[in-house]
Enzyme design. Structure first.
Site, PDB file in Angstrom:
ATOM      1  N   LYS A  72      -5.460 -13.426  11.268  1.00 45.36           N
ATOM      2  CA  LYS A  72      -4.969 -12.342  12.134  1.00 45.36           C
ATOM      3  C   LYS A  72      -4.596 -12.826  13.536  1.00 45.36           C
ATOM      4  O   LYS A  72      -3.548 -13.402  13.719  1.00 45.36           O
ATOM      5  CB  LYS A  72      -6.008 -11.223  12.225  1.00 45.36           C
ATOM      6  CG  LYS A  72      -6.343 -10.608  10.870  1.00 45.36           C
ATOM      7  CD  LYS A  72      -5.769  -9.260  10.721  1.00 45.36           C
ATOM      8  CE  LYS A  72      -6.215  -8.606   9.438  1.00 45.36           C
ATOM      9  NZ  LYS A  72      -5.218  -7.740   8.867  1.00 45.36           N
ATOM     10  N   ASP A 112     -16.968 -13.068   7.806  1.00 51.34           N
ATOM     11  CA  ASP A 112     -15.521 -12.868   7.776  1.00 51.34           C
ATOM     12  C   ASP A 112     -15.109 -12.302   9.143  1.00 51.34           C
ATOM     13  O   ASP A 112     -15.276 -11.107   9.408  1.00 51.34           O
ATOM     14  CB  ASP A 112     -15.173 -11.911   6.632  1.00 51.34           C
ATOM     15  CG  ASP A 112     -13.676 -11.643   6.542  1.00 51.34           C
ATOM     16  OD1 ASP A 112     -12.947 -11.982   7.500  1.00 51.34           O
ATOM     17  OD2 ASP A 112     -13.238 -11.089   5.517  1.00 51.34           O
ATOM     18  N   TYR A 123       0.820  -1.218   0.000  1.00 54.01           N
ATOM     19  CA  TYR A 123       0.000   0.000   0.000  1.00 54.01           C
ATOM     20  C   TYR A 123       0.853   1.267   0.000  1.00 54.01           C
ATOM     21  O   TYR A 123       0.564   2.209   0.739  1.00 54.01           O
ATOM     22  CB  TYR A 123      -0.907   0.033   1.251  1.00 54.01           C
ATOM     23  CG  TYR A 123      -1.749  -1.211   1.451  1.00 54.01           C
ATOM     24  CD1 TYR A 123      -2.686  -1.597   0.498  1.00 54.01           C
ATOM     25  CD2 TYR A 123      -1.622  -1.992   2.593  1.00 54.01           C
ATOM     26  CE1 TYR A 123      -3.457  -2.730   0.672  1.00 54.01           C
ATOM     27  CE2 TYR A 123      -2.397  -3.134   2.779  1.00 54.01           C
ATOM     28  CZ  TYR A 123      -3.311  -3.488   1.810  1.00 54.01           C
ATOM     29  OH  TYR A 123      -4.077  -4.612   2.003  1.00 54.01           O
ATOM     30  N   TYR A 145     -14.282  -5.115   3.486  1.00 48.60           N
ATOM     31  CA  TYR A 145     -12.913  -5.446   3.050  1.00 48.60           C
ATOM     32  C   TYR A 145     -12.650  -6.910   3.391  1.00 48.60           C
ATOM     33  O   TYR A 145     -12.824  -7.336   4.537  1.00 48.60           O
ATOM     34  CB  TYR A 145     -11.871  -4.549   3.746  1.00 48.60           C
ATOM     35  CG  TYR A 145     -10.469  -4.966   3.345  1.00 48.60           C
ATOM     36  CD1 TYR A 145      -9.963  -4.620   2.086  1.00 48.60           C
ATOM     37  CD2 TYR A 145      -9.677  -5.740   4.182  1.00 48.60           C
ATOM     38  CE1 TYR A 145      -8.706  -5.050   1.689  1.00 48.60           C
ATOM     39  CE2 TYR A 145      -8.415  -6.160   3.798  1.00 48.60           C
ATOM     40  CZ  TYR A 145      -7.938  -5.816   2.544  1.00 48.60           C
ATOM     41  OH  TYR A 145      -6.701  -6.250   2.152  1.00 48.60           O
TER      42      TYR A 145
HETATM   43  C1  LIG Z   1     -11.962  -8.679   7.504  1.00 49.20           C
HETATM   44  C2  LIG Z   1     -10.733  -9.033   6.729  1.00 49.20           C
HETATM   45  N1  LIG Z   1     -10.771 -10.027   5.834  1.00 49.20           N
HETATM   46  C3  LIG Z   1      -9.684 -10.407   5.139  1.00 49.20           C
HETATM   47  C4  LIG Z   1      -8.479  -9.762   5.299  1.00 49.20           C
HETATM   48  C5  LIG Z   1      -7.274 -10.196   4.504  1.00 49.20           C
HETATM   49  O1  LIG Z   1      -6.369 -10.849   5.313  1.00 49.20           O
HETATM   50  P1  LIG Z   1      -4.830 -11.019   4.851  1.00 49.20           P
HETATM   51  O2  LIG Z   1      -4.242  -9.645   4.857  1.00 49.20           O
HETATM   52  O3  LIG Z   1      -4.247 -11.933   5.870  1.00 49.20           O
HETATM   53  O4  LIG Z   1      -4.858 -11.634   3.498  1.00 49.20           O
HETATM   54  C6  LIG Z   1      -8.390  -8.715   6.218  1.00 49.20           C
HETATM   55  C7  LIG Z   1      -7.131  -7.985   6.396  1.00 49.20           C
HETATM   56  O5  LIG Z   1      -7.076  -6.887   6.886  1.00 49.20           O
HETATM   57  C8  LIG Z   1      -9.534  -8.341   6.952  1.00 49.20           C
HETATM   58  O6  LIG Z   1      -9.514  -7.340   7.843  1.00 49.20           O
END
Ligand SMILES: Cc1ncc(COP(=O)(O)O)c(C=O)c1O
Length: 433
Positions: free
Chosen positions: A278, A249, A27, A155
């Site tokens: 995470k 998610d 980014y 996201y």
């Molecule tokens: C809600 C959510 N889903 C998916 C992702 C993507 O995860 P990664 O960065 O481990 O690919 C993130 C990353 O910030 C996220 O906050």
């Protein structure tokens, strides 16, 4: 001192200047961005920089390091696993850390959610969730049910399938038009009218939709938008009524961040698929999981080999990562994480509230251990980030959002340092605006 990333830094170790010429950062506009800060080590909620500065971390390395950095228990479990087996392929072979972890993760979910597919990043766990959903319908004889419903402000990651269900701005849909699948992106419902609109859409299009994907209770990287249980309940009801799978998610919200172990617990709903990552390994090693319901798993069982889920990341279920995740789950069991989240929540509410008096602050909101100060207008993010560094705190605003997602183990005093820095930096931003 040189100002930009592509120029030599004087007071940094040689590896920094030599290596920086060959690295591509996330980014980042590599031409104009200020240089990243070289880190020598981390401990607790502190990041130690090579130049001797010590930062208090307000965001726990993109929300992963929930027990603080360098946790002794997690480290020693990884070390023991390292001596036995750092890795072995997961095709045709299994191992105790992965099976134990699968059992533990599902034991904290409704009983129907009982199958875990491991991968190495949040984005990939979302890809797997999308593939599972679409193939679920293919295997059941509905190949045209193959679109996904996502939400504005959502996201879900940076890989192509994940991007396709993000907010179009966040997922850069326009840059990749024609390359990412077209999905249905709707407004996250806040009112009855919004729900009616989704229902109207579903009554006409459900036959084309495999699943709906949403981040429960907080849309994270899309803008830290917080919403109530009631919205989740209504989305669950709509998905059930129109025969669409519900993917939650939990990559940002899982593992106590919102005040429950999994965010969806407070709405008392049962999703069809959950994605985790995470904080899964307490911020130590990459690991992600896609947890599916028995109903979905059963649709892949057949005498026909083509019904199987054709996915298998090389490092899936890496034993070191699984050992780290098991150790992290131990900590959730033996240490008072939910209580800590509750206290952090109260403290952030009290201490961030005064930011509302600063001209240009449009909202202050807190849910669980997530605290947000939302600013108005165009923001010079690099200026804000630099100011926070000068305050010796690691707070990394994005767009118009200044936020805290600290480790749950942070002390009251360190948290106060973070909230008071936000007040000072946002005040000086407001004065110079
Ligand atoms: C809600 C959510 N889903 C998916 C992702 C993507 O995860 P990664 O960065 O481990 O690919 C993130 C990353 O910030 C996220 O906050």
């Amino acid at each position: 001192m040189n100002k930009y990333l592509n120029s030599n830094q004087t007071n940094c170790p040689a590896w920094f200047n030599e290596g920086l010429e060959h690295i591509w950062l996330p980014y980042t506009q590599m031409k104009t961005a200020p240089p990243p800060a070289p880190v020598s080590h981390t401990d607790g909620v502190r990041i130690f920089l090579e130049d001797g500065r010590i930062l208090i971390d307000g965001i726990a390395s993109w929300w992963t390091a929930c027990h603080g950095y360098n946790n002794r228990h997690i480290r020693s479990c990884i070390e023991s696993q390292l001596k036995k087996m750092p890795h072995v392929m997961f095709g045709g072979l299994v191992h105790q850390p992965a099976l134990k972890l699968a059992k533990r993760l599902t034991s904290k979910m409704p009983s129907s959610l009982n199958r875990v597919f491991f991968s190495e990043s949040g984005s990939v766990s979302v890809e797997v969730a999308l593939k599972m959903s679409i193939q679920y319908w293919v295997n059941n004889g509905y190949p045209k049910k193959n679109k996904i419903i996502g939400f504005l402000g959502g996201y879900h990651g940076d890989t192509f399938g994940a991007m396709s269900v993000c907010d179009p701005e966040e997922g850069m849909h326009k840059l990749f038009r024609g390359s990412i699948p077209d999905q249905y992106i709707m407004k996250l419902p806040q009112t009855n009218k919004d729900i009616e609109e989704i229902e109207f859409f579903l009554s006409n299009n459900a036959s084309k939709c495999a699943a709906m994907i949403v981040e429960p209770l907080i849309q994270g990287a899309g803008g830290m938008v917080m919403y109530d249980d009631e919205v989740l309940i209504r989305l669950r009801n709509l998905c059930s009524k129109y025969d669409i799978l519900l993917i939650l998610d939990e990559i940002f919200t899982g593992f106590c961040r919102t005040g429950n172990f999994y965010a969806f617990e407070s709405a008392e709903i049962t999703p069809d698929i959950v994605t985790l990552s995470k904080a899964l390994t307490g911020g130590t090693i990459p690991l992600a999981a896609t947890v599916a319901s028995k109903n979905i798993y059963d649709a892949f069982l057949s005498e026909n080999a083509e019904f199987a889920l054709m996915h298998g990341p090389t490092y899936m279920a890496n034993p070191l990562s699984c050992a780290a995740a098991n150790a992290s789950l131990d900590l959730f069991e033996i240490e008072p994480r939910l209580e800590q989240v509750y206290k952090i929540s109260l403290q952030m509410s009290e201490e961030l509230d005064c930011c509302l008096t600063i001209p240009g602050v449009v909202d202050v909101r807190v849910k669980g251990a997530v605290g947000v100060v939302e600013l108005e207008g165009e923001i010079r993010i690099d200026w804000l980030r630099e100011k926070f560094l000068q305050e010796l705190v690691w707070i990394r605003p994005f767009r118009n959002i200044v936020y805290l997602t600290p480790a749950f183990t942070i002390s009251e005093q360190d948290l106060s340092t973070l909230t008071s820095s936000i007040y000072r930096v946002v005040s000086s931003w407001s004065q110079k605006k």
